[in-house]
Design a protein around this motif. Sequence first.
Motif, PDB file in Angstrom:
ATOM      1  N   ARG A   6       8.809 -50.636  -2.679  1.00  0.00           N
ATOM      2  CA  ARG A   6       8.289 -51.847  -1.924  1.00  0.00           C
ATOM      3  C   ARG A   6       7.174 -50.798  -1.543  1.00  0.00           C
ATOM      4  N   GLN A   7       7.236 -50.438  -1.051  1.00  0.00           N
ATOM      5  CA  GLN A   7       5.772 -50.401   0.163  1.00  0.00           C
ATOM      6  C   GLN A   7       4.268 -49.779  -1.416  1.00  0.00           C
ATOM      7  N   GLU A  30       3.127 -47.129 -10.290  1.00  0.00           N
ATOM      8  CA  GLU A  30       2.279 -49.184 -10.064  1.00  0.00           C
ATOM      9  C   GLU A  30       3.018 -49.556 -11.273  1.00  0.00           C
ATOM     10  N   LEU A  57      -0.356 -54.328  -5.260  1.00  0.00           N
ATOM     11  CA  LEU A  57      -0.486 -55.969  -5.700  1.00  0.00           C
ATOM     12  C   LEU A  57      -1.967 -55.946  -4.960  1.00  0.00           C
ATOM     13  N   LYS A  58      -1.953 -55.473  -4.040  1.00  0.00           N
ATOM     14  CA  LYS A  58      -2.865 -55.478  -3.318  1.00  0.00           C
ATOM     15  C   LYS A  58      -4.062 -55.396  -3.987  1.00  0.00           C
ATOM     16  N   GLU A 110       4.920 -51.569  -4.464  1.00  0.00           N
ATOM     17  CA  GLU A 110       4.703 -52.572  -4.999  1.00  0.00           C
ATOM     18  C   GLU A 110       3.895 -53.455  -4.193  1.00  0.00           C
ATOM     19  N   GLU A 111       3.645 -53.423  -3.239  1.00  0.00           N
ATOM     20  CA  GLU A 111       2.929 -54.305  -2.029  1.00  0.00           C
ATOM     21  C   GLU A 111       1.846 -53.634  -2.096  1.00  0.00           C
TER      22      GLU A 111
END
Length: 284
Positions: free
Chosen positions: A260-261, A229, A267-268, A263-264
């Motif tokens: 993408r998953q 991450e 960020l959360k 990264e998302e």
Amino acid sequence: MTMALPVVADSLSLYFAEIKKFPVLSPEEEHELAVRFYRDKDIEAAHRLITANLRFVVKIAAEYRAYGMKMLDLIQEGNVGLMMAVRKFNPHRGIRLISYAVWWIRAYIQNYIISSWSLLKIGTTQAQKKLFFKLSQAKNAIMELMGHDDTRATAEALDVKETEIIEMDQRMRGEFSLDAVIGDDDGSTLLDGLADERLNQEEVLADLQENRLLQRQIGHAVAGLNDKERFIIEKRVTADDPLTLQEIADHFAISRERVRQIEEGALKKIKKVLLPLMAEPAGA
């Protein structure tokens, strides 16, 4: 937040005349109005905060006029960013509104530029993105070094073809210049007629302290991520020249969708850590 603001008319000079009618607020007046809106959601207070800072939006929008967008459109987007900043501003954090609002104003303007250029199919590759954001800087450096503009040298510096430099340069020329002389005698320009809203030393120091605090908080949040991450955030979000999803997917031998998953999700996690910290009053 619904209120009547000056309309960004077809003429910049008319708009400038309108926004000059609104007085600049003193730090004490600004704080009082900000507290009223923060505490009571006083729309009149928000209106005064916004109109007093419309000059500053024009100043910031002028920095982006080389990207070929209409100046009036940039101002309109910046005004939306200013309104969002007023809505979210916490007057108890010890900084001036404009120190906080500048990030919102720039974000809305930059998002508009990128979105508009995406519609023109510009900036879809790494080379085009680099060219879009670095062309003016590279041309200025070549000019200082050689004393004249050199398309070939600029193309070599940016690792693109000369034809790409020429095409992008043509697209980035705006239709209106704030540097245009409007006076016959004194050589004054439209930009000269705007008040200088730059921060004083006290405000710069406050802004610097706030940025340092935010950097420490972000560092704390990123430290809580796992190695994969953290790599993706550093290479995709905080890097000056971010990697593509495909490049990171190749690095980890996973799919682009999986990158993408991750990264998302990362960020959360960062947002979850930062939100409570950013909600604390200054000096708490």
